[in-house]
Design a protein around this motif. Structure first.
Motif, PDB file in Angstrom:
ATOM      1  N   ASP A 112     -63.099 -17.406 -10.494  1.00 31.88           N
ATOM      2  CA  ASP A 112     -64.374 -16.937 -10.612  1.00 31.88           C
ATOM      3  C   ASP A 112     -65.282 -17.365  -9.369  1.00 31.88           C
ATOM      4  O   ASP A 112     -64.927 -18.468  -8.780  1.00 31.88           O
ATOM      5  CB  ASP A 112     -65.026 -17.403 -12.024  1.00 31.88           C
ATOM      6  CG  ASP A 112     -66.065 -16.488 -12.496  1.00 31.88           C
ATOM      7  OD1 ASP A 112     -66.023 -15.224 -11.937  1.00 31.88           O
ATOM      8  OD2 ASP A 112     -66.696 -16.467 -13.712  1.00 31.88           O
ATOM      9  N   PRO A 160     -55.984  -9.259 -11.697  1.00 32.84           N
ATOM     10  CA  PRO A 160     -57.089  -8.317 -11.462  1.00 32.84           C
ATOM     11  C   PRO A 160     -56.417  -7.092 -10.752  1.00 32.84           C
ATOM     12  O   PRO A 160     -55.572  -7.046  -9.942  1.00 32.84           O
ATOM     13  CB  PRO A 160     -57.927  -8.975 -10.140  1.00 32.84           C
ATOM     14  CG  PRO A 160     -57.050 -10.167  -9.543  1.00 32.84           C
ATOM     15  CD  PRO A 160     -56.069 -10.429 -10.488  1.00 32.84           C
ATOM     16  N   ASP A 186     -60.200  -8.046 -17.530  1.00 29.88           N
ATOM     17  CA  ASP A 186     -59.701  -7.144 -16.301  1.00 29.88           C
ATOM     18  C   ASP A 186     -59.745  -5.618 -16.264  1.00 29.88           C
ATOM     19  O   ASP A 186     -59.446  -5.035 -15.284  1.00 29.88           O
ATOM     20  CB  ASP A 186     -58.317  -7.732 -15.537  1.00 29.88           C
ATOM     21  CG  ASP A 186     -57.160  -6.988 -16.655  1.00 29.88           C
ATOM     22  OD1 ASP A 186     -57.171  -6.183 -17.337  1.00 29.88           O
ATOM     23  OD2 ASP A 186     -56.253  -7.728 -16.405  1.00 29.88           O
ATOM     24  N   THR A 234     -67.764 -13.722 -13.920  1.00 27.62           N
ATOM     25  CA  THR A 234     -66.649 -13.210 -15.091  1.00 27.62           C
ATOM     26  C   THR A 234     -66.975 -13.874 -16.314  1.00 27.62           C
ATOM     27  O   THR A 234     -67.132 -13.026 -17.174  1.00 27.62           O
ATOM     28  CB  THR A 234     -65.252 -13.679 -14.638  1.00 27.62           C
ATOM     29  OG1 THR A 234     -65.225 -13.233 -13.027  1.00 27.62           O
ATOM     30  CG2 THR A 234     -64.261 -12.906 -15.471  1.00 27.62           C
ATOM     31  N   ASP A 277     -63.874  -3.909 -13.164  1.00 25.69           N
ATOM     32  CA  ASP A 277     -63.487  -4.015 -11.710  1.00 25.69           C
ATOM     33  C   ASP A 277     -63.662  -5.417 -11.229  1.00 25.69           C
ATOM     34  O   ASP A 277     -64.700  -6.079 -11.588  1.00 25.69           O
ATOM     35  CB  ASP A 277     -64.490  -3.048 -10.765  1.00 25.69           C
ATOM     36  CG  ASP A 277     -63.934  -2.922  -9.286  1.00 25.69           C
ATOM     37  OD1 ASP A 277     -63.077  -2.148  -9.116  1.00 25.69           O
ATOM     38  OD2 ASP A 277     -64.376  -4.101  -8.581  1.00 25.69           O
ATOM     39  N   PRO A 278     -62.752  -5.787 -10.395  1.00 26.06           N
ATOM     40  CA  PRO A 278     -62.981  -7.397  -9.855  1.00 26.06           C
ATOM     41  C   PRO A 278     -64.287  -7.449  -9.216  1.00 26.06           C
ATOM     42  O   PRO A 278     -64.485  -9.022  -9.039  1.00 26.06           O
ATOM     43  CB  PRO A 278     -62.020  -7.587  -8.739  1.00 26.06           C
ATOM     44  CG  PRO A 278     -60.574  -6.601  -9.161  1.00 26.06           C
ATOM     45  CD  PRO A 278     -61.300  -5.293  -9.886  1.00 26.06           C
ATOM     46  N   THR A 311     -59.911 -13.582 -13.185  1.00 23.22           N
ATOM     47  CA  THR A 311     -58.945 -13.332 -14.048  1.00 23.22           C
ATOM     48  C   THR A 311     -57.543 -13.431 -13.444  1.00 23.22           C
ATOM     49  O   THR A 311     -57.580 -13.344 -12.314  1.00 23.22           O
ATOM     50  CB  THR A 311     -59.215 -11.852 -14.762  1.00 23.22           C
ATOM     51  OG1 THR A 311     -58.386 -11.409 -15.604  1.00 23.22           O
ATOM     52  CG2 THR A 311     -59.135 -10.815 -13.523  1.00 23.22           C
ATOM     53  N   PRO A 333     -63.932 -11.271 -11.033  1.00 23.09           N
ATOM     54  CA  PRO A 333     -62.908 -11.601 -10.053  1.00 23.09           C
ATOM     55  C   PRO A 333     -62.184 -12.788 -10.827  1.00 23.09           C
ATOM     56  O   PRO A 333     -60.844 -13.025 -10.620  1.00 23.09           O
ATOM     57  CB  PRO A 333     -63.664 -12.256  -8.838  1.00 23.09           C
ATOM     58  CG  PRO A 333     -64.806 -12.486  -9.288  1.00 23.09           C
ATOM     59  CD  PRO A 333     -65.258 -11.586 -10.299  1.00 23.09           C
TER      60      PRO A 333
END
Length: 323
Positions: free
Chosen positions: A297, A262, A249, A302, A252-253, A259, A257
């Motif tokens: 994800d 975020p 994290d 990710t 950036d998401p 995680t 994404p």
């Protein structure tokens, strides 16, 4: 195929003289592949690998969304996309020609009893280090870094920490098993040399007064870029033995994404890879990549980011050997 699929457990890669807590069968440890298709290893004494990959399918210390227990599986699976390249761009050599890596499968523990994870993971990493090898570990939530650092400090003394994250994880509250308190405990236990450590990509609140680490927050990194970030890291770490902990994290998401916690306005994967690549020349002794949660994800981006960061780190180790 992993040795764990052949019925091996964490005890097979742990020194017989080390007492290891009982472990359930690895419910989330079964896997059909190793990271980067590296050879599987079940016993270290006969293994010629210099770096040992391990997975830790544990997410009982999360404060946000769970699911990081599937991170090791996701990262290994995504690494298939990186195998074909041979010599990874922009490096000019094939990793296997200069660095031997093996995958020891996943650390096992009794699910629902976090202390068995703490005991087993510390013993597992200690055995890797006592065999003269270094560890590359996939989480799991960020709590796994605490027992890893205990093993490293036992072997090397306090280490310099290069920590990528959206959060400082230095909060003093929380439970005994909490992914937000790990570096508070690491400092209290003397595992980390704070005078030579940094936290990079931070963009959540923390107590500025008496904060033990130098912080390069995400806005600073995004404004000044990888070159300035690397300059500061190298000045701070110097020639100290350095451990890298990368919470996904920290990105950036948009780039990660998948995680549990975020936070927007993070660093890009391009920036992160340039910084990891630029760590060449530092005395790197270990790394973990944590908090990948594949359930959140999209198109494995990710997991692929985590796998690529880990591979880049391995290339840095290889380049250090060649220097």
């Amino acid at each position: 195929m992993s040795g764990l699929n052949d019925g091996a457990t964490n005890a097979d890669v742990t020194n017989d003289s080390v007492s290891v807590a009982d472990a359930d069968m690895p419910l989330y440890a079964a896997m059909g592949m190793t990271f980067m298709q590296f050879p599987a290893v079940t016993t270290l004494p006969q293994c010629n690998a210099e770096v040992i990959v391990s997975g830790v399918p544990f997410d009982m210390a999360t404060s946000g969304r769970s699911g990081a227990r599937f991170g090791p599986q996701g990262v290994r699976q995504a690494s298939v996309n990186l195998v074909w390249e041979g010599a990874r761009w922009p490096w000019t050599f094939a990793l296997d020609d200069h660095l031997k890596v093996a995958d020891a499968g996943n650390v096992t523990f009794k699910h629902g009893e976090p202390q068995t994870l703490v005991d087993n993971l510390e013993a597992h990493i200690s055995h890797i280090l006592d065999a003269g090898k270094s560890a590359l570990t996939f989480g799991g939530d960020h709590f796994i870094t605490l027992p890893i650092l205990r093993a490293y400090a036992k072997k090397h003394g306090p280490v310099a920490l290069i920590h990528f994250d959206a959060h400082t994880d230095t909060y003093s509250g929380g439970s005994k098993y909490d992914h937000g308190t790990i570096f508070h405990h690491a400092v209290q236990e003397g595992l980390v040399d704070t005078e030579h450590s940094l936290q990079i990509g931070i963009r959540t609140a923390y107590t500025l007064e008496n904060h033990p680490f130098e912080v390069l927050d995400a806005a600073w990194v995004n404004d000044l870029g990888p070159a300035a970030t690397l300059e500061r890291i190298k000045q701070r770490v110097g020639d100290k033995k350095a451990y890298v902990s990368f919470d996904i994290d920290g990105l950036d998401p948009a780039f990660a994404p998948g995680t549990g916690t975020p936070v927007v306005a993070g660093i890009s994967i391009d920036c992160a890879l340039k910084v990891i690549r630029g760590l060449q020349g530092l005395n790197l002794i270990g790394m973990d990549v944590v908090e990948v949660a594949p359930a959140y994800d999209h198109a494995e981006i990710t997991s692929l980011a985590g796998a690529t960061l880990a591979l880049e780190y391995l290339y840095v180790l290889a380049a250090n050997k060649m220097a």
